[in-house]
Design an enzyme around this catalytic site. Structure first.
Site, PDB file in Angstrom:
ATOM      1  N   LYS A 185       0.821  -1.218   0.000  1.00 22.99           N
ATOM      2  CA  LYS A 185       0.000   0.000   0.000  1.00 22.99           C
ATOM      3  C   LYS A 185       0.856   1.270   0.000  1.00 22.99           C
ATOM      4  O   LYS A 185       0.381   2.333  -0.379  1.00 22.99           O
ATOM      5  CB  LYS A 185      -0.965   0.001   1.180  1.00 22.99           C
ATOM      6  CG  LYS A 185      -1.856  -1.246   1.265  1.00 22.99           C
ATOM      7  CD  LYS A 185      -2.479  -1.605  -0.053  1.00 22.99           C
ATOM      8  CE  LYS A 185      -3.394  -2.812  -0.053  1.00 22.99           C
ATOM      9  NZ  LYS A 185      -2.846  -4.076   0.443  1.00 22.99           N
ATOM     10  N   TYR A 220      -2.593 -12.628   2.947  1.00 21.75           N
ATOM     11  CA  TYR A 220      -2.297 -12.314   1.539  1.00 21.75           C
ATOM     12  C   TYR A 220      -1.059 -13.043   1.013  1.00 21.75           C
ATOM     13  O   TYR A 220      -1.178 -13.995   0.249  1.00 21.75           O
ATOM     14  CB  TYR A 220      -2.098 -10.801   1.376  1.00 21.75           C
ATOM     15  CG  TYR A 220      -3.309  -9.970   1.676  1.00 21.75           C
ATOM     16  CD1 TYR A 220      -4.271  -9.733   0.698  1.00 21.75           C
ATOM     17  CD2 TYR A 220      -3.498  -9.411   2.935  1.00 21.75           C
ATOM     18  CE1 TYR A 220      -5.382  -8.962   0.969  1.00 21.75           C
ATOM     19  CE2 TYR A 220      -4.612  -8.637   3.216  1.00 21.75           C
ATOM     20  CZ  TYR A 220      -5.552  -8.418   2.228  1.00 21.75           C
ATOM     21  OH  TYR A 220      -6.653  -7.659   2.507  1.00 21.75           O
ATOM     22  N   TYR A 275     -11.824 -15.358   3.153  1.00 21.74           N
ATOM     23  CA  TYR A 275     -10.859 -14.289   3.408  1.00 21.74           C
ATOM     24  C   TYR A 275     -10.365 -14.334   4.865  1.00 21.74           C
ATOM     25  O   TYR A 275     -11.184 -14.371   5.796  1.00 21.74           O
ATOM     26  CB  TYR A 275     -11.517 -12.932   3.133  1.00 21.74           C
ATOM     27  CG  TYR A 275     -10.634 -11.761   3.510  1.00 21.74           C
ATOM     28  CD1 TYR A 275      -9.727 -11.234   2.594  1.00 21.74           C
ATOM     29  CD2 TYR A 275     -10.684 -11.200   4.783  1.00 21.74           C
ATOM     30  CE1 TYR A 275      -8.897 -10.188   2.945  1.00 21.74           C
ATOM     31  CE2 TYR A 275      -9.857 -10.153   5.140  1.00 21.74           C
ATOM     32  CZ  TYR A 275      -8.965  -9.656   4.220  1.00 21.74           C
ATOM     33  OH  TYR A 275      -8.142  -8.626   4.580  1.00 21.74           O
TER      34      TYR A 275
HETATM   35  C1  LIG Z   1      -3.608  -5.387   0.203  1.00 16.55           C
HETATM   36  C2  LIG Z   1      -2.634  -6.484   0.172  1.00 16.55           C
HETATM   37  C3  LIG Z   1      -2.506  -7.320  -0.951  1.00 16.55           C
HETATM   38  C4  LIG Z   1      -3.415  -7.246  -2.141  1.00 16.55           C
HETATM   39  O1  LIG Z   1      -3.159  -6.133  -2.964  1.00 16.55           O
HETATM   40  P1  LIG Z   1      -4.376  -5.514  -3.786  1.00 16.55           P
HETATM   41  O2  LIG Z   1      -3.786  -4.361  -4.466  1.00 16.55           O
HETATM   42  O3  LIG Z   1      -5.415  -5.152  -2.753  1.00 16.55           O
HETATM   43  O4  LIG Z   1      -4.887  -6.549  -4.704  1.00 16.55           O
HETATM   44  C5  LIG Z   1      -1.523  -8.293  -0.951  1.00 16.55           C
HETATM   45  N1  LIG Z   1      -0.715  -8.450   0.119  1.00 16.55           N
HETATM   46  C6  LIG Z   1      -0.822  -7.688   1.232  1.00 16.55           C
HETATM   47  C7  LIG Z   1       0.095  -7.962   2.358  1.00 16.55           C
HETATM   48  C8  LIG Z   1      -1.772  -6.680   1.292  1.00 16.55           C
HETATM   49  O5  LIG Z   1      -1.878  -5.945   2.403  1.00 16.55           O
END
Ligand SMILES: *Cc1c(COP(=O)(O)O)cnc(C)c1O
Length: 335
Positions: free
Chosen positions: A49, A289, A263
């Site tokens: 992010k 993630y 999720y």
């Molecule tokens: C938000 C996030 C993702 C996914 O990225 P997107 O742009 O939302 O698809 C992957 N890994 C981590 C650790 C994240 O925080």
């Protein structure tokens, strides 16, 4: 690409390293695995992010905002990185937390990213699961305006055209690193959620005629929906950066076979992947993630999806702060 046309703050730690994963490659018997360390972007333990927030907060400051409002699941990494950048810039930060994962585990509810959000001075508000969380930003913005504030709204995951420009910039950075060391990249693999990362990478790699396929490993939505979300955003990004002809639908590939029960819910593959990366490479993934993304990568390697001589780059999107919310998953004996 001429990204300097867009407002941007330069506060990420860039370029992030591109490193070989030699022990993991040997253990799995090829292809050659590389890692792009976007967990090292900075902002209170980093993550993907941060690149998006360079462009989003550039726009926020250009508009004269004094408050940012965003949303995510309780353990949102995006919220934590937004809280950090808001603190750095002296802006008020409000994060709407959706209780998307059903649990009463105090580690999940109060540790990990939630602890860091509070430490960074963000205001947290709780929401039940299943509502339209981006729509929920509006009444909060109205409340801030009524009190004389100037709010800037950031959608979940920072995934709009402006945020995705961060991953157009990443595509450029990655290709530059690969060219400088004559590394032919055959695949880029990463975890995909709110779609901004993949949309930016696909649009950026397409704009540079790289011919590199991007494989997103889904963490929430089913395949068709995930690919449509990514494609829609990638088309909008292509238009913003002036890429003629748009993005062909087949350039967007997601594999959503590694979500498990839902999720944020652990899977055996995720746990194995987190342990393998930790013990083979000394690298910390996250349970929601990058752990599921790596589980997909490892399973596809075992199934022979890649050829042995391929160079596969896994983009580590960060999130290790979330490990502390999942203590019972990784250290159950501790009580
Ligand atoms: C938000 C996030 C993702 C996914 O990225 P997107 O742009 O939302 O698809 C992957 N890994 C981590 C650790 C994240 O925080």
């Amino acid at each position: 690409m001429h990204l300097a046309r867009f407002p941007r703050l330069h506060l990420a730690h860039l370029p992030t390293p591109l490193e070989p994963m030699e022990r993991l490659t040997r253990l799995l018997g090829g292809p050659r695995l590389w890692i792009k360390r976007d967990d090292c972007t900075g902002l209170a333990t980093g993550g993907n992010k941060t690149r998006k927030l360079e462009f989003l907060m550039g726009e926020a400051l250009a508009e004269g905002a004094d408050c940012v409002i965003t949303q995510g699941a309780v353990q949102t990494n995006h919220g934590r990185q937004t809280a950090a950048i808001a603190a750095r810039l002296g802006l008020r930060c409000i994060i709407l937390l959706e209780h998307r994962v059903t649990t009463e585990d105090p580690d999940y509810l109060y540790n990990g990213n939630v602890l860091l959000d509070r430490l960074l001075g963000a205001e947290l508000r709780d929401y039940p699961s299943g509502g339209d969380m981006n729509a929920a930003l509006e009444p909060v913005a109205a409340e801030v305006r009524a009190a004389g504030g100037r709010p800037y709204l950031i959608p979940g995951g920072g995934s709009n055209v402006t945020g995705a420009l961060g991953y157009v910039a990443c595509a450029e950075e990655l290709l530059y690193q690969a060219n400088a060391r004559s590394l032919r990249i055959d695949y880029v693999v990463h975890a995909t959620g709110s779609a901004g990362t993949q949309a930016g990478l696909v649009a950026g790699l397409e704009a540079m005629s790289s011919g590199i396929p991007v494989l997103g490993i889904g963490v929430r939505a089913p395949r068709e929906k995930q690919e449509e979300n990514v494609h829609r955003l990638a088309e909008a990004v292509a238009e913003r950066i002036g890429l003629k002809g748009g993005i062909r639908r087949e350039r967007v590939i997601a594999n959503c076979d590694y979500v498990g029960a839902g999720y944020g819910i652990p899977t055996p593959g995720m746990i194995e992947a987190v342990e393998l990366f930790a013990r083979q490479e000394g690298i910390l993934l996250d349970p929601v993630y990058s752990g599921k993304g790596a589980a997909g990568l490892i399973d596809l390697v075992r199934k022979g999806y890649f050829s042995k001589s391929d160079n596969v780059v896994f983009v580590h999107t960060g999130g290790a702060a979330g490990l502390f919310a999942y203590r019972r998953t990784f250290a159950p004996a501790a009580g």
